[in-house]
Design a protein around this motif. Structure first.
Motif, mmCIF file in Angstrom:
data_model
loop_
_atom_site.group_PDB
_atom_site.id
_atom_site.type_symbol
_atom_site.label_atom_id
_atom_site.label_comp_id
_atom_site.label_asym_id
_atom_site.label_seq_id
_atom_site.Cartn_x
_atom_site.Cartn_y
_atom_site.Cartn_z
ATOM 1 N N GLY A 1 -0.244 -5.928 -5.775
ATOM 2 C CA GLY A 1 0.705 -5.043 -6.430
ATOM 3 C C GLY A 1 1.804 -4.540 -5.533
ATOM 4 O O GLY A 1 2.704 -3.830 -5.989
ATOM 5 N N THR A 2 1.757 -4.900 -4.268
ATOM 6 C CA THR A 2 2.787 -4.434 -3.322
ATOM 7 C C THR A 2 3.442 -5.619 -2.624
ATOM 8 O O THR A 2 4.604 -5.930 -2.881
ATOM 9 C CB THR A 2 2.189 -3.460 -2.298
ATOM 10 O OG1 THR A 2 1.043 -4.074 -1.672
ATOM 11 C CG2 THR A 2 1.738 -2.168 -2.974
ATOM 12 N N LEU B 1 3.197 -11.562 -8.665
ATOM 13 C CA LEU B 1 2.245 -11.461 -9.768
ATOM 14 C C LEU B 1 1.247 -12.612 -9.732
ATOM 15 O O LEU B 1 0.031 -12.404 -9.837
ATOM 16 C CB LEU B 1 2.997 -11.433 -11.098
ATOM 17 C CG LEU B 1 2.150 -11.287 -12.370
ATOM 18 C CD1 LEU B 1 1.271 -10.047 -12.318
ATOM 19 C CD2 LEU B 1 3.066 -11.253 -13.599
ATOM 20 N N GLU B 2 1.732 -13.817 -9.564
ATOM 21 C CA GLU B 2 0.817 -14.963 -9.503
ATOM 22 C C GLU B 2 -0.020 -14.922 -8.228
ATOM 23 O O GLU B 2 -1.177 -15.353 -8.226
ATOM 24 C CB GLU B 2 1.599 -16.277 -9.589
ATOM 25 C CG GLU B 2 2.054 -16.641 -10.998
ATOM 26 C CD GLU B 2 0.883 -16.912 -11.942
ATOM 27 O OE1 GLU B 2 -0.147 -17.447 -11.488
ATOM 28 O OE2 GLU B 2 1.007 -16.575 -13.141
ATOM 29 N N GLY B 3 0.538 -14.382 -7.148
ATOM 30 C CA GLY B 3 -0.248 -14.239 -5.933
ATOM 31 C C GLY B 3 -1.397 -13.277 -6.122
ATOM 32 O O GLY B 3 -2.488 -13.466 -5.558
ATOM 33 N N MET B 4 -1.199 -12.234 -6.933
ATOM 34 C CA MET B 4 -2.282 -11.313 -7.227
ATOM 35 C C MET B 4 -3.382 -12.005 -8.023
ATOM 36 O O MET B 4 -4.573 -11.818 -7.760
ATOM 37 C CB MET B 4 -1.764 -10.113 -8.026
ATOM 38 C CG MET B 4 -2.834 -9.075 -8.314
ATOM 39 S SD MET B 4 -2.270 -7.715 -9.373
ATOM 40 C CE MET B 4 -2.254 -8.536 -10.963
ATOM 41 N N ILE B 5 -2.993 -12.831 -8.997
ATOM 42 C CA ILE B 5 -3.983 -13.567 -9.788
ATOM 43 C C ILE B 5 -4.828 -14.460 -8.878
ATOM 44 O O ILE B 5 -6.061 -14.512 -8.997
ATOM 45 C CB ILE B 5 -3.285 -14.416 -10.865
ATOM 46 C CG1 ILE B 5 -2.516 -13.520 -11.845
ATOM 47 C CG2 ILE B 5 -4.285 -15.290 -11.606
ATOM 48 C CD1 ILE B 5 -3.347 -12.552 -12.622
ATOM 49 N N THR B 6 -4.186 -15.136 -7.940
ATOM 50 C CA THR B 6 -4.901 -16.010 -7.006
ATOM 51 C C THR B 6 -5.858 -15.213 -6.133
ATOM 52 O O THR B 6 -7.014 -15.606 -5.920
ATOM 53 C CB THR B 6 -3.889 -16.766 -6.129
ATOM 54 O OG1 THR B 6 -3.058 -17.577 -6.961
ATOM 55 C CG2 THR B 6 -4.606 -17.653 -5.115
ATOM 56 N N ALA B 7 -5.405 -14.071 -5.618
ATOM 57 C CA ALA B 7 -6.246 -13.247 -4.753
ATOM 58 C C ALA B 7 -7.449 -12.682 -5.505
ATOM 59 O O ALA B 7 -8.566 -12.628 -4.972
ATOM 60 C CB ALA B 7 -5.418 -12.117 -4.142
#
Length: 409
Positions: A156-157, A161-167
């Motif tokens: 979130g920082t 957005l897609e990187g958050m889904i991957t993480a």
């Protein structure tokens, strides 16, 4: 007594006096804009205080605010538009659209890099994202089992957005889906779901399907250069007093966001957000633009918590307790929903629905009263009492309240 649309305007002026004496003159709030809409007309709109305290710029009706979590109802509406398009259903597993999440487990122990987990009793469903029962957490939560990992990973920082889904695919869930109401990144994930289903960036879907048709010309995920003069600083309330949190001239909102947040990324004006509220009051249509059907909207504003519970029964997070009042309040598909005003200890009607933002913004809609109220300010950690006071003054100003109780499941 002066009356407009069954409301005492004298009583609403008394609210402004109370607001000034209790919150503005005492240095708590830097500014405040209150808008009350009933029976098709604005019956009260008043701005007080300074948009920019340091520069001495008075707050105007056209100033642009960070609305933070008041973005969530708009994102939820975007998803439900896709439901009406037949492209997704509330009971679909989230992994149908996010296959990377097919094997998410539920936390049983450990910390970042050494988490242990077990399979959930059932998969996370789309409805879980809308009602915050997905088992996810938030980087703004404190004391949970996963929120520290969220912060460490920059969710979130620093991520997209897609990187958050991957993480998140590599982290366990805080709770099993459906087990708890836990305020979370769920609506941000919902934005990613919308983008994947619509096969376009989430922010473009919102602009084309919601903001454009509603004529919300000052609402977006960033502030255009020609509107920067109407954008405001944001302040924060600390034990030492009010401090500047986000200066207007250097705000990240002046550029396209790295992380497009369906949970809290929009800026807006009171006039724009009123158009969104009017659409909701009118059953999904405004000025000839129908965004969603009345029956779909009715479904969105019913309580969807498992077993018909209220938030107090299922809540596991301190964050957002102030938004809901908790007891006597349920959660629908993007909104808190009043189930029993007596248990919530707030004036209102069963069936009124609402939400607020981190910088003190707040709105509610009461279909029974044909009423929408919007409150705008820019103060992180603003006092919870302001919203309760506002509801008290507005409802006490109504002199011809109908009695049409609504039963909510």
């Amino acid at each position: 007594m002066t009356m407009t649309a069954g409301i005492s305007t004298d009583r609403l002026h008394a609210w402004e006096d109370h607001l000034r004496a209790t919150y503005l003159d005492t240095g708590v709030l830097p500014n405040a804009l209150t808008l009350v809409y009933r029976r098709g007309e604005i019956v009260h709109q008043h701005a007080q205080g300074f948009a920019d305290v340091e520069a001495g710029v008075a707050l105007r009706d056209d100033h642009i605010f960070r609305i933070y979590s008041m973005t969530k109802p708009i994102t939820s509406l975007a998803f439900m538009m896709l439901v009406e398009d037949g492209k997704v259903a509330l009971g679909d597993p989230v992994s149908r659209v996010i296959p990377e999440w097919a094997n998410l487990g539920v936390w049983t122990g450990g910390e970042l890099g050494r988490f242990t987990s077990e399979p959930p009793r059932r998969p996370m469903l789309m409805v879980d994202l809308l009602r915050h029962t997905a088992g996810l957490s938030y980087h703004i939560q404190q004391g949970g089992r996963l929120d520290g990992a969220y912060r460490a990973l920059g969710l979130g920082t620093t991520t997209t957005l897609e990187g958050m889904i991957t993480a998140l695919a590599d982290l366990p869930l805080e709770y099993a889906p459906g087990e708890a109401w836990h305020y979370s990144f769920a609506t941000d994930v919902l934005g990613a779901v919308v983008g994947r289903i619509a096969e376009q960036p989430f922010e473009e879907f919102v602009r084309q399907r919601i903001l454009g048709p509603l004529g919300m010309v000052d609402t977006d995920f960033s502030v255009a250069p020609d509107k920067a003069g109407r954008f405001m600083p944001c302040y924060a309330l600390t034990p030492q007093g009010r401090v500047l949190y986000d200066a207007r001239a250097t705000s990240p909102y002046l550029a396209a966001p790295h992380f497009v947040s369906g949970g809290g990324g929009l800026v807006s004006t009171a006039a724009d957000y009123l158009r969104f509220c009017r659409m909701l009051l009118r059953g999904g249509e405004l000025d000839g633009a129908r965004l969603i059907g009345p029956k779909t909207l009715e479904l969105m504003t019913r309580n969807h918590l498992p077993g018909g519970a209220d938030i107090a029964t299922l809540m596991r997070s301190a964050i957002a307790a102030s938004e809901t009042g908790s007891a006597g309040v349920g959660f629908g598909l993007g909104f808190a929903v009043t189930l029993d005003p007596a248990r919530s200890l707030r004036i209102g009607n069963a069936g009124d629905f609402y939400w607020g933002g981190a910088a003190g913004t707040y709105f509610w809609i009461d279909p029974t009263e044909d009423l929408a109220v919007i409150f705008m300010t820019q103060l992180l950690l603003s006092p919870d009492r302001v919203r309760d006071d506002l509801r008290t003054f507005v409802y006490s100003a109504i002199t011809d309240s109908p009695t049409r109780p609504r039963t909510l499941a």
